[in-house]
Design an enzyme around this catalytic site. Sequence first.
Site, PDB file in Angstrom:
ATOM      1  N   ARG A  29      25.029  23.210  43.288  1.00 43.52           N
ATOM      2  CA  ARG A  29      23.850  24.205  43.116  1.00 43.52           C
ATOM      3  C   ARG A  29      24.335  25.441  43.854  1.00 43.52           C
ATOM      4  NH1 ARG A  29      19.885  20.042  43.585  1.00 43.52           N
ATOM      5  NH2 ARG A  29      19.295  19.470  41.433  1.00 43.52           N
ATOM      6  N   LYS A  61      29.988  38.853  38.331  1.00 38.53           N
ATOM      7  CA  LYS A  61      29.787  38.336  36.772  1.00 38.53           C
ATOM      8  C   LYS A  61      30.639  37.316  36.926  1.00 38.53           C
ATOM      9  CE  LYS A  61      27.961  41.799  33.894  1.00 38.53           C
ATOM     10  NZ  LYS A  61      28.197  42.705  32.701  1.00 38.53           N
ATOM     11  N   GLU A 104      40.806  49.249  32.007  1.00 33.93           N
ATOM     12  CA  GLU A 104      39.527  49.170  32.754  1.00 33.93           C
ATOM     13  C   GLU A 104      39.376  50.296  33.667  1.00 33.93           C
ATOM     14  OE1 GLU A 104      37.045  47.219  31.654  1.00 33.93           O
ATOM     15  OE2 GLU A 104      37.656  45.371  31.217  1.00 33.93           O
ATOM     16  N   LYS A 133      32.802  50.741  40.887  1.00 34.07           N
ATOM     17  CA  LYS A 133      32.068  49.506  40.595  1.00 34.07           C
ATOM     18  C   LYS A 133      31.105  49.081  41.327  1.00 34.07           C
ATOM     19  CE  LYS A 133      32.298  45.381  38.437  1.00 34.07           C
ATOM     20  NZ  LYS A 133      32.520  44.342  37.566  1.00 34.07           N
ATOM     21  N   GLU A 168      22.019  44.096  35.723  1.00 35.71           N
ATOM     22  CA  GLU A 168      22.377  44.971  34.683  1.00 35.71           C
ATOM     23  C   GLU A 168      20.944  44.778  33.840  1.00 35.71           C
ATOM     24  OE1 GLU A 168      25.846  43.775  32.420  1.00 35.71           O
ATOM     25  OE2 GLU A 168      25.005  44.326  30.592  1.00 35.71           O
ATOM     26  N   ARG A 187      24.207  49.438  35.001  1.00 34.03           N
ATOM     27  CA  ARG A 187      25.462  48.430  34.937  1.00 34.03           C
ATOM     28  C   ARG A 187      25.871  48.210  33.319  1.00 34.03           C
ATOM     29  NH1 ARG A 187      27.154  42.757  38.519  1.00 34.03           N
ATOM     30  NH2 ARG A 187      29.163  42.943  37.531  1.00 34.03           N
ATOM     31  N   ASN A 206      30.256  48.224  30.314  1.00 34.16           N
ATOM     32  CA  ASN A 206      30.826  47.544  29.157  1.00 34.16           C
ATOM     33  C   ASN A 206      31.198  48.567  27.938  1.00 34.16           C
ATOM     34  OD1 ASN A 206      30.149  45.026  29.903  1.00 34.16           O
ATOM     35  ND2 ASN A 206      27.889  45.269  29.651  1.00 34.16           N
ATOM     36  N   HIS A 218      33.265  47.332  25.116  1.00 32.34           N
ATOM     37  CA  HIS A 218      33.343  45.857  25.311  1.00 32.34           C
ATOM     38  C   HIS A 218      32.440  45.312  23.928  1.00 32.34           C
ATOM     39  CE1 HIS A 218      34.525  46.594  29.204  1.00 32.34           C
ATOM     40  NE2 HIS A 218      34.825  45.346  29.502  1.00 32.34           N
ATOM     41  N   HIS A 243      34.901  42.733  22.641  1.00 32.10           N
ATOM     42  CA  HIS A 243      34.634  41.296  22.606  1.00 32.10           C
ATOM     43  C   HIS A 243      34.926  40.523  21.110  1.00 32.10           C
ATOM     44  CE1 HIS A 243      32.297  41.149  26.567  1.00 32.10           C
ATOM     45  NE2 HIS A 243      33.444  41.103  26.961  1.00 32.10           N
ATOM     46  N   HIS A 253      42.247  40.936  26.853  1.00 36.95           N
ATOM     47  CA  HIS A 253      41.065  41.527  27.261  1.00 36.95           C
ATOM     48  C   HIS A 253      40.921  43.163  27.378  1.00 36.95           C
ATOM     49  CE1 HIS A 253      36.839  41.988  28.544  1.00 36.95           C
ATOM     50  NE2 HIS A 253      37.312  42.713  29.584  1.00 36.95           N
TER      51      HIS A 253
HETATM   52  P1  NAD Z   1      44.175  36.516  33.067  1.00 35.02           P
HETATM   53  O1  NAD Z   1      43.302  36.065  34.124  1.00 35.02           O
HETATM   54  O2  NAD Z   1      44.508  35.981  31.841  1.00 35.02           O
HETATM   55  O3  NAD Z   1      45.680  37.193  33.731  1.00 35.02           O
HETATM   56  C1  NAD Z   1      46.486  37.873  32.988  1.00 35.02           C
HETATM   57  C2  NAD Z   1      47.862  36.909  32.937  1.00 35.02           C
HETATM   58  O4  NAD Z   1      48.582  37.207  34.237  1.00 35.02           O
HETATM   59  C3  NAD Z   1      47.845  35.310  32.943  1.00 35.02           C
HETATM   60  O5  NAD Z   1      48.866  34.892  32.437  1.00 35.02           O
HETATM   61  C4  NAD Z   1      47.864  35.230  34.582  1.00 35.02           C
HETATM   62  O6  NAD Z   1      48.409  33.786  34.794  1.00 35.02           O
HETATM   63  C5  NAD Z   1      49.001  36.205  34.930  1.00 35.02           C
HETATM   64  N1  NAD Z   1      48.960  36.396  36.298  1.00 35.02           N
HETATM   65  C6  NAD Z   1      47.923  36.605  37.268  1.00 35.02           C
HETATM   66  N2  NAD Z   1      48.372  37.266  38.295  1.00 35.02           N
HETATM   67  C7  NAD Z   1      49.699  37.330  38.242  1.00 35.02           C
HETATM   68  C8  NAD Z   1      50.700  38.070  39.100  1.00 35.02           C
HETATM   69  N3  NAD Z   1      50.246  38.561  40.400  1.00 35.02           N
HETATM   70  N4  NAD Z   1      51.869  37.641  38.647  1.00 35.02           N
HETATM   71  C9  NAD Z   1      52.190  37.343  37.460  1.00 35.02           C
HETATM   72  N5  NAD Z   1      51.485  36.988  36.578  1.00 35.02           N
HETATM   73  C10 NAD Z   1      50.112  36.959  36.910  1.00 35.02           C
HETATM   74  O7  NAD Z   1      43.520  37.905  32.507  1.00 35.02           O
HETATM   75  P2  NAD Z   1      42.961  39.229  33.092  1.00 35.02           P
HETATM   76  O8  NAD Z   1      43.409  40.436  32.391  1.00 35.02           O
HETATM   77  O9  NAD Z   1      43.366  39.392  34.900  1.00 35.02           O
HETATM   78  O10 NAD Z   1      41.442  39.024  33.292  1.00 35.02           O
HETATM   79  C11 NAD Z   1      40.897  38.924  32.033  1.00 35.02           C
HETATM   80  C12 NAD Z   1      39.507  38.236  32.060  1.00 35.02           C
HETATM   81  O11 NAD Z   1      38.489  38.721  32.992  1.00 35.02           O
HETATM   82  C13 NAD Z   1      38.692  37.986  30.778  1.00 35.02           C
HETATM   83  O12 NAD Z   1      38.149  36.626  30.453  1.00 35.02           O
HETATM   84  C14 NAD Z   1      37.773  38.879  30.866  1.00 35.02           C
HETATM   85  O13 NAD Z   1      36.395  38.615  29.949  1.00 35.02           O
HETATM   86  C15 NAD Z   1      37.392  38.913  32.362  1.00 35.02           C
HETATM   87  N6  NAD Z   1      36.690  39.845  32.908  1.00 35.02           N
HETATM   88  C16 NAD Z   1      35.630  39.548  33.896  1.00 35.02           C
HETATM   89  C17 NAD Z   1      34.816  40.926  34.242  1.00 35.02           C
HETATM   90  C18 NAD Z   1      33.822  40.516  35.284  1.00 35.02           C
HETATM   91  O14 NAD Z   1      33.040  41.335  35.631  1.00 35.02           O
HETATM   92  N7  NAD Z   1      33.564  39.069  35.716  1.00 35.02           N
HETATM   93  C19 NAD Z   1      35.054  42.087  34.080  1.00 35.02           C
HETATM   94  C20 NAD Z   1      36.206  42.353  33.382  1.00 35.02           C
HETATM   95  C21 NAD Z   1      37.041  41.044  32.605  1.00 35.02           C
HETATM   96  N1  GLY Z   2      32.815  44.271  33.825  1.00 37.97           N
HETATM   97  C1  GLY Z   2      31.454  44.525  33.632  1.00 37.97           C
HETATM   98  C2  GLY Z   2      30.339  44.391  34.652  1.00 37.97           C
HETATM   99  O1  GLY Z   2      30.794  43.818  35.608  1.00 37.97           O
HETATM  100  O2  GLY Z   2      29.463  44.531  34.911  1.00 37.97           O
END
Ligand code: NAD
Ligand code: GLY
Length: 362
Positions: free
Chosen positions: A120, A142, A184, A226, A236, A240, A244, A247, A251, A264
Site C-alpha cells: 500500500r 503520474k 515533450e 512542469k 489533473e 494539468r 497532454n 497526446h 496515444h 511515445h
Molecule cells: P523508454 O523508457 O522506453 O526509454 C527509451 C529507450 O532508451 C529504452 O530502450 C531504454 O532502455 C533506453 N535508455 C534509457 N536510458 C538510456 C540511456 N541513458 N542510455 C541508453 N539507452 C537508454 O522511453 P521514454 O521515452 O523514456 O519514456 C516513454 C514512456 O514514458 C511512455 O511509456 C510514456 O507513456 C511515459 N510518459 C509518462 C509521463 C508521466 O507523466 N508519467 C510523461 C511522459 C511520458
Molecule cells: N505528462 C503529462 C502529465 O504529467 O500530466
Amino acid sequence: MQTLTVGLAERSYPIYIGSDLLGCAELLLPHLPHKRAAVVTNTTVAPLYLEPLRTILQAHGVDIISIVLPDGEQYKNAETLGLIYDALLSHRCERNTPLIALGGGVIGDMTGYAAATYLRGVPFIQIPTTLLAQVDSSVGGKTGINHPLGKNMIGAFYQPQIVLADITTLNTLKDQELRAGIAEVIKYGLIRDLSFFEWLEQNVEKLLARDANTLQYAITRSCRNKAEVVAADERENGERALLNLGHTFGHAIETGMGYGTWLHGEAVAAGTIMAADLSCRLGWLSKEDTDRIRSLFERAGLPVVAPALGVEKYLQLMGLDKKVVGGKIRFVLLKSIGSAVIRGNVEPELLRQTLMTNSAHD
Ligand code: NAD
Ligand code: GLY
C-alpha cells in the site's frame, strides 16, 4: 547543478539537474535512512548505470536489490509489473525499502506504480536516464502501465521523494530517443511558454548535438514549467490536462500501431501537429504559427505525419482517452503559440479533416 522544487506541501520534493550526479551519493543518502533499496531498471540501462550506482551506494553501506526488467514499451504491462512485486516479496522488502527507478519513462512509470501499490505504498526515487523522462515523466507523480485497449489506462498519482536527473547519462542515448524527448520539451513552449518556444527555434540544433549547457537549460526550464503546473493541479482537475497536448492523437497512434512501434515522443510529435492543425481549422491558431510549429518538429527530426490507421480507427481509439467526459473526446488545442485550452464539442467534420490531412494513406 540546478535544484527545483515541486511544491506539494508535505509531499514537496526536489529535482536535481546536472552532470555526473549519479556519483553524488549525498543527494540520495538522506532518502535511504534504512540502508536498503530496490533498484528497478532494464536490460539496456543496467549494463550502463546499475553497477556505478550500486558501487557508490554500497560504499555508503546501502544494500541494493536489483530488479532488471525486459526493455520496451511493450513490456509496460501487468505481467512485467508482477515481476517487480515477485522480486520485492522474495527479497522481503518492507515498507521502509525505497524503490529507485533507474531508466526512461517506461521504468519510471512502472516503478512508481509498483511503489504506490506494494504494501500500500513505499518510498520512491526517480533517476531518469532519457531526455523524455528528465523533462517530463519523472516529475509529477503520474505512474502506471498500459492496457491492451489503451495507453497508461491503469495507474496512480504517486509522487517521488526526489528526482535526480544526471545529464551525463544522456550521452549513451540513441539519437532517435533523444529526438523523442525533444517533442515533450517543445510541448512546454507551445502550451505556456512562448519565449521558451522561441529559444528552442534558436537552439534546437545544439540540443540535437547534446551540448551540455543547452541540455541543462532545456531540462531545467521544462521541469520548472512542469513543477508549476503540477503544484497548481496535482490530480489533473484543470490546468494539468494541458500537458497532454498532442497526446489524445499520440496515444491512439501508440495503441493502434502496437506499443513500442512508434516511440511515445514520436507519437506526441505527430499528434501535436494534428492538434495544431485542428486549432487552425477552428480559426484559433494562425496558418503562419501552424507552419512554424511543424517546422520546429521537422528540424528536431520528429515525424509530422501520423501513420495510416484510418479515420475510423483513430476515432475509436481516441474514444478511450482519459480526458473523455460523458463519452465526448476533449482536446488540448492552441489559441496561439504559448497558450493552450481544453475543448470538447469539436465539430466532427473538422476532426475528420484533421485526421485525413495529417495521416498517411495506404
Ligand atoms: P523508454 O523508457 O522506453 O526509454 C527509451 C529507450 O532508451 C529504452 O530502450 C531504454 O532502455 C533506453 N535508455 C534509457 N536510458 C538510456 C540511456 N541513458 N542510455 C541508453 N539507452 C537508454 O522511453 P521514454 O521515452 O523514456 O519514456 C516513454 C514512456 O514514458 C511512455 O511509456 C510514456 O507513456 C511515459 N510518459 C509518462 C509521463 C508521466 O507523466 N508519467 C510523461 C511522459 C511520458
Ligand atoms: N505528462 C503529462 C502529465 O504529467 O500530466
